[in-house]
Motif scaffolding. Structure first.
Motif: not given
Length: 94
Positions: A15-31, A33-45
């Motif tokens: 139930n998470v769109s591809n756009d939402g997944l891509m918005a979340c990737k910076p917060a969950i990547q191994n190398d 990662p940003v400290d906080q997920p974006s608003k777009t990511c959080c909205k997708a979740l």
């Protein structure tokens, strides 16, 4: 990125769109990662299927895509859509 979308399919996953997944990737990547997920990511979740997300926690696909599964399971908590990180041991069925 294209491989990421092909693996997940046209409509995203759990139930998470591809756009939402891509918005979340910076917060969950191994190398780096940003400290906080974006608003777009959080909205997708907001409507993510947590049990479904648990099915992918130890997936080879996540490692291939350089996604840190521990951080991924913390996303709903980081986005304040849950009161604690996802506990996949209690979310598993059967």
């Amino acid at each position: 990125m294209v491989a990421f979308l092909l693996v997940l399919g046209v409509h995203g996953i759990c139930n998470v769109s591809n756009d939402g997944l891509m918005a979340c990737k910076p917060a969950i990547q191994n190398d780096n990662p940003v400290d906080q997920p974006s608003k777009t990511c959080c909205k997708a979740l907001k409507y993510a299927n947590v049990t479904c997300l648990c099915e992918y926690k130890d997936s080879y696909m996540l490692r291939t895509l350089d996604i840190n599964s521990t951080r991924a399971m913390e996303l709903p908590y980081m986005c304040k859509t849950a009161t604690a990180p996802i506990d996949c041991t209690s979310a598993r069925h059967g």
